[in-house]
Design a protein around this motif. Structure first.
Motif, PDB file in Angstrom:
ATOM      1  N   GLY A 181       6.611   1.747   2.603  1.00 31.14           N
ATOM      2  CA  GLY A 181       6.168   3.031   2.091  1.00 31.14           C
ATOM      3  C   GLY A 181       6.939   4.232   2.602  1.00 31.14           C
ATOM      4  O   GLY A 181       6.606   5.371   2.253  1.00 31.14           O
ATOM      5  N   ARG A 182       7.951   4.017   3.409  1.00 37.97           N
ATOM      6  CA  ARG A 182       8.743   5.127   3.937  1.00 37.97           C
ATOM      7  C   ARG A 182       9.931   5.403   3.019  1.00 37.97           C
ATOM      8  O   ARG A 182      10.593   4.470   2.557  1.00 37.97           O
ATOM      9  CB  ARG A 182       9.273   4.793   5.333  1.00 37.97           C
ATOM     10  N   THR A 225       6.731   1.905  17.938  1.00 37.06           N
ATOM     11  CA  THR A 225       5.550   2.740  18.167  1.00 37.06           C
ATOM     12  C   THR A 225       5.603   4.016  17.343  1.00 37.06           C
ATOM     13  O   THR A 225       4.604   4.431  16.751  1.00 37.06           O
ATOM     14  CB  THR A 225       5.432   3.085  19.663  1.00 37.06           C
ATOM     15  N   VAL A 226       6.765   4.665  17.300  1.00 36.44           N
ATOM     16  CA  VAL A 226       6.907   5.900  16.526  1.00 36.44           C
ATOM     17  C   VAL A 226       6.643   5.639  15.041  1.00 36.44           C
ATOM     18  O   VAL A 226       5.982   6.437  14.365  1.00 36.44           O
ATOM     19  CB  VAL A 226       8.307   6.512  16.723  1.00 36.44           C
ATOM     20  N   ALA A 227       7.136   4.513  14.527  1.00 37.58           N
ATOM     21  CA  ALA A 227       6.921   4.179  13.123  1.00 37.58           C
ATOM     22  C   ALA A 227       5.435   3.990  12.812  1.00 37.58           C
ATOM     23  O   ALA A 227       4.980   4.291  11.699  1.00 37.58           O
ATOM     24  CB  ALA A 227       7.697   2.922  12.753  1.00 37.58           C
ATOM     25  N   LYS A 228       4.678   3.520  13.796  1.00 38.14           N
ATOM     26  CA  LYS A 228       3.238   3.338  13.595  1.00 38.14           C
ATOM     27  C   LYS A 228       2.484   4.661  13.614  1.00 38.14           C
ATOM     28  O   LYS A 228       1.471   4.825  12.930  1.00 38.14           O
ATOM     29  CB  LYS A 228       2.673   2.419  14.684  1.00 38.14           C
ATOM     30  N   THR A 229       2.968   5.618  14.398  1.00 38.19           N
ATOM     31  CA  THR A 229       2.222   6.866  14.612  1.00 38.19           C
ATOM     32  C   THR A 229       2.723   8.041  13.773  1.00 38.19           C
ATOM     33  O   THR A 229       1.993   9.012  13.593  1.00 38.19           O
ATOM     34  CB  THR A 229       2.277   7.261  16.096  1.00 38.19           C
ATOM     35  N   GLU A 230       3.947   7.990  13.292  1.00 44.52           N
ATOM     36  CA  GLU A 230       4.498   9.109  12.518  1.00 44.52           C
ATOM     37  C   GLU A 230       3.722   9.294  11.214  1.00 44.52           C
ATOM     38  O   GLU A 230       3.540   8.351  10.441  1.00 44.52           O
ATOM     39  CB  GLU A 230       5.974   8.838  12.207  1.00 44.52           C
ATOM     40  N   PRO A 231       3.231  10.514  10.936  1.00 49.14           N
ATOM     41  CA  PRO A 231       2.487  10.756   9.695  1.00 49.14           C
ATOM     42  C   PRO A 231       3.336  10.418   8.469  1.00 49.14           C
ATOM     43  O   PRO A 231       4.541  10.638   8.446  1.00 49.14           O
ATOM     44  CB  PRO A 231       2.194  12.264   9.751  1.00 49.14           C
ATOM     45  N   ARG A 232       2.674   9.917   7.457  1.00 49.17           N
ATOM     46  CA  ARG A 232       3.377   9.530   6.238  1.00 49.17           C
ATOM     47  C   ARG A 232       3.553  10.725   5.315  1.00 49.17           C
ATOM     48  O   ARG A 232       2.659  11.561   5.183  1.00 49.17           O
ATOM     49  CB  ARG A 232       2.617   8.415   5.511  1.00 49.17           C
ATOM     50  N   HIS A 233       4.708  10.781   4.671  1.00 52.37           N
ATOM     51  CA  HIS A 233       4.997  11.866   3.745  1.00 52.37           C
ATOM     52  C   HIS A 233       4.682  11.479   2.298  1.00 52.37           C
ATOM     53  O   HIS A 233       4.523  12.349   1.448  1.00 52.37           O
ATOM     54  CB  HIS A 233       6.471  12.267   3.849  1.00 52.37           C
TER      55      HIS A 233
END
Length: 552
Positions: A481-482, A502-510
């Motif tokens: 989905g990125r 970890t960043v990929a799990k926590t970064e808000p989705r656009h």
């Protein structure tokens, strides 16, 4: 009638154009799979062995030979079959140098033309040297194509459809493998005529000619077009906008396509300064990390041992399990068909549960399958145990199922998602070269390994598959989905290799599951990567775009 040919992209727009792009890429991928499997099915044919006795490893051919002579024939067979993969490696390396100069479409056209020459040489071969030369040339063309088609497809796809689209193409690859097995079986009935193996090899010309006739009518990658604006600053933008409007079936003043174009332009500012040395630069973009992740996943795909089965399924059934030639070819064809059908769940799961779970489940399943193969073939070889032979034959199917679920398509999809635009073509080609050189290694050593250590060959691959699990778990971020530009933000915000997951799990989705815009990405691109100054990206017209608009 002829007016359609005067319009861009044969007059196709929107869904029809997306289907056409997928169809051209699909034919090329079908050719990729067909070439992988077609030679393996003819190796044990009497007519093929009569024409090339130097590479025959059946019991009839090796009877009476000394161990060293039998090993020599195994080495020659490995060289002959794997020479195709060595050619693919060369083609992938050539794409690193030529990919951004020629563009995606011209690379695919050139690769298909080279493949046609190689196919003609192979199907008309009367000597081993000509056969090997044809396989190398055909491999060069396929290396160019496989380095380019996934990039072209990803760059012409929407982020929420990219996974299923590329996975569907890899399903077509496996369909090509299955088709080659059944074609080998069908034409084997013409024995002892050489048409039994010449026609299946020549059949690939049908696919190459189809690609040659259609690919130049398709749109070029909008991301590549933006990179080309050197002399005329607006020419690349104009062509890219034309492509985006056609893909989304929108007008040139549409808010969404202009927002898409501006997001690509922001990233392209840096991309225009990219060089091959940038593949191994760290900095905020983490180019080296991303290049090595792309390279590594292609290596891991090959060391699973899939091409031990893809290239030598019929040979394994006949020489290692002891089945008849006809039954071996039938089982090899059924194996390829089951492999093809097992790909379909991955198409629907890739955007629902993500890339990482599929990779992890696939690796565990393949490790266990190889362990069972080692045990069952060991028993079958020592005691002539029929039940053990049945178990071994069955677990060749089980292994393919787990590979299809996680490792057939994703190693081709993930590099295009991980890599930044400025190095995407070069790094994708480098990653593809890894696939082919390790493919060459596996295909080269398989006949030698079976001749030397027999069933223990499976133990080696069981250990390798088990070792893949922690590598994927700790190092590979989720890309589901990125957008391609979002991955730039994730790597920019991570502090190191182990932090990226970890960043990929926590970064808000656009973007949402259906492609709807959840938040404006462009200010983040500007703030985190220092891109976008002076072109007003903070105002983000894409804020007004709805999910139904994206699905148009």
């Amino acid at each position: 009638m002829f007016d359609r040919f005067s319009k861009p992209f044969l007059g196709l727009r929107g869904r029809k154009l997306n289907i056409a792009i997928a169809a051209v890429a699909g034919v090329d991928m079908l050719l990729f799979g067909f070439d992988q499997g077609v030679v393996g099915g003819v190796l044990t044919l009497e007519s093929f062995s009569r024409q090339f006795p130097e590479i025959c490893t059946t019991a009839a051919c090796t009877a009476g030979l000394s161990p060293s002579a039998a090993n020599h024939q195994s080495v020659l067979q490995g060289i002959s079959v794997s020479s195709y993969n060595l050619g693919c490696f060369v083609g992938a390396i050539l794409t690193i140098c030529l990919g951004d100069r020629l563009g995606r479409k011209r690379c695919i056209f050139s690769g298909s033309l080279i493949m046609a020459v190689g196919a003609i040489l192979q199907c008309s071969a009367f000597s081993l040297a000509q056969l090997i030369a044809g396989r190398v040339i055909c491999g060069v063309g396929n290396g160019i194509n496989t380095s380019t088609v996934p990039v072209w497809q990803a760059e012409c796809s929407k982020s929420h459809r990219r996974g299923p689209t590329v996975m569907a193409e890899l399903c077509i690859v496996v369909g090509g493998v299955a088709l080659s097995y059944w074609l080998d079986f069908a034409f084997a009935q013409l024995e002892p005529s050489s048409a039994a193996w010449r026609v299946p090899i020549a059949f690939q010309l049908l696919f190459t000619l189809t690609v040659l006739a259609t690919v130049m009518f398709m749109p070029e990658s909008p991301r590549w077009l933006v990179l080309q604006q050197k002399d005329d600053q607006n020419d690349g933008d104009r062509k890219a906008l034309e492509v985006l409007c056609a893909i989304y079936d929108c007008d040139a003043d549409d808010a969404f396509v202009n927002a898409e174009l501006e997001a690509v332009r922001v990233v392209a500012r840096q991309a225009s300064r990219g060089t091959f040395r940038d593949l191994f630069a760290m900095g905020k973009a983490k180019n080296m990390q991303r290049t090595l992740l792309a390279y590594g996943i292609q290596v891991m795909q090959q060391i699973t041992g899939i091409n031990l089965i893809t290239y030598y399924a019929a040979t394994i059934y006949e020489n290692e399990i002891g089945l008849s030639g006809t039954l071996s070819r039938i089982l090899a064809a059924c194996n390829g068909t089951e492999y093809f059908l097992a790909m379909f769940p991955a198409i629907f799961l890739v955007e629902r549960i993500g890339r990482r779970p599929l990779l992890l489940v696939g690796s565990v399943g393949m490790a266990l399958s190889m362990a069972v193969l080692a045990i069952s073939t060991s028993i079958a070889s020592k005691t002539d145990n029929t039940a053990a032979g049945i178990v071994a034959a069955t677990f060749l199917f089980v292994f393919n199922t787990f590979f299809a679920l996680g490792w057939c398509g994703l190693p081709w999809l993930i590099p295009t998602e991980l890599l930044p635009l400025e190095i995407r073509a070069q790094a994708s080609a480098l990653a593809t070269s890894a696939d082919w050189i390790f493919n060459f290694l596996v295909v080269m050593v398989t006949p030698i390994a079976f001749q030397s250590i027999g069933w223990r060959t499976y133990i080696v691959f069981a250990v390798l598959n088990a070792a893949i699990v922690p590598v994927v778990y700790f190092l590979y971020p989720e890309t589901m989905g990125r957008s391609l530009e979002e991955m730039d933000l994730i790597f920019a915000k991570s502090d190191g290799w182990l932090d990226t997951v970890t960043v990929a799990k926590t970064e808000p989705r656009h973007y949402g599951r259906h492609g709807e815009v959840l938040r404006d990405m462009l200010p983040d691109v500007r703030d985190e990567l220092g891109r976008g100054d002076g072109i007003g990206l903070g105002d983000g017209p894409n804020k007004q775009v709805t999910a139904s608009h994206v699905e148009k």
